[in-house]
Motif scaffolding. Sequence first.
Motif, short mmCIF file in Angstrom:
data_model
loop_
_atom_site.label_atom_id
_atom_site.label_comp_id
_atom_site.label_asym_id
_atom_site.label_seq_id
_atom_site.Cartn_x
_atom_site.Cartn_y
_atom_site.Cartn_z
N ARG A 1 -0.80 4.96 -0.18
CA ARG A 1 0.42 4.90 0.62
C ARG A 1 1.45 3.93 0.08
O ARG A 1 2.63 4.04 0.41
N VAL A 2 1.05 2.96 -0.75
CA VAL A 2 2.00 2.00 -1.32
C VAL A 2 1.55 1.68 -2.74
O VAL A 2 0.36 1.46 -2.98
N ARG A 3 2.50 1.64 -3.66
CA ARG A 3 2.23 1.20 -5.04
C ARG A 3 2.67 -0.25 -5.14
O ARG A 3 3.84 -0.58 -4.95
N CYS A 4 1.73 -1.14 -5.43
CA CYS A 4 1.98 -2.57 -5.32
C CYS A 4 2.90 -3.12 -6.40
O CYS A 4 3.59 -4.12 -6.18
N ALA A 5 2.96 -2.49 -7.58
CA ALA A 5 3.79 -3.01 -8.66
C ALA A 5 5.27 -2.92 -8.36
O ALA A 5 6.07 -3.62 -8.98
#
Length: 315
Positions: free
Chosen positions: A182-186
């Motif tokens: 659900r979220v790409r941390c980079a």
Amino acid sequence: MRIPTRTLVTACVLSVALLAAGCAGAGVKQTRVGDLVFLQAAGERGPGPFTDSTATGPAASESPRIGAKASAGELAAPLRAARTVSGATPGLYRGSPRVARCDVERHIRYLAADPARADAFAGVVGVRRAALPGYLRGLTPVVLGADTRVTNHAYQARRADDYQAVLQAGTAVLVDDRGLPRVRCACGNPLAPPAPTRGGASARGTPWPGYRPNKVIVVSPAPRAVTSLTLVDAGHRTWTERRTGHDVRRDRVVPPPARTTTSPSPTTRATATPAPTAPTTPADRAPSRTAPTTRTPSAPPGGPGTPGLPAAGGA
């Protein structure tokens, strides 16, 4: 009406700049065959990041060490039907006990400081801006164990623009209680399941060592919400049960799960612990096929026949 030459030049410069800025890394080709799916390496921020990076620690590729680089033919090859794997499959995601590769609280602070970005982010994930802190704290930090197809979103002109992407194995992400990224941390970008492609899809970008179009996977939602995910740390030969949510202090080292034998295409059977109640949507109620399982003595993580573990960089 005659369009001023300066306007045309400006438009061309902006188009080239967007591609060069990292839609899929250096070397992006502009030839379009069907839909484009951009390759994004683990540490690459990409276009229109929603926030500064919230990933913690160095980006560590989980892609297999293959000496020969992907050829231009392989790079341009259509992405055929990818193998679908349930988000609750043990070993689908990587992780070390009590180590979060994504700082959820920092992500919350970044969005709180920019209401326009927060509104755009909230619109993608389907919650109100005021509910974003609770939503984000309910997600679980993990690391992709295989190159994975997703719908990514860039923040452009105060809105979220979606595009198709393949995220490299080793990318830090937040997943929901169905195991979906659900979220790409980079880059802080919200993610969604990949969209169907029209007329096939071609990957564009600089491939990483070990990238193979036929090894890309798609994560499908677990049949029901789960309370934990089983992660593998192949380097340290450990398996970890991680409770859903951002708090990794409750991680527990567990024995390797029993080996699961699956066919190349059906959705892998989910074996994570189900939650007592599970919100459902019409899409979640779609029937899925499961492959039969056989229980055999477990194998060490990272070795041949690792139970329930898709090969890094593929399924």
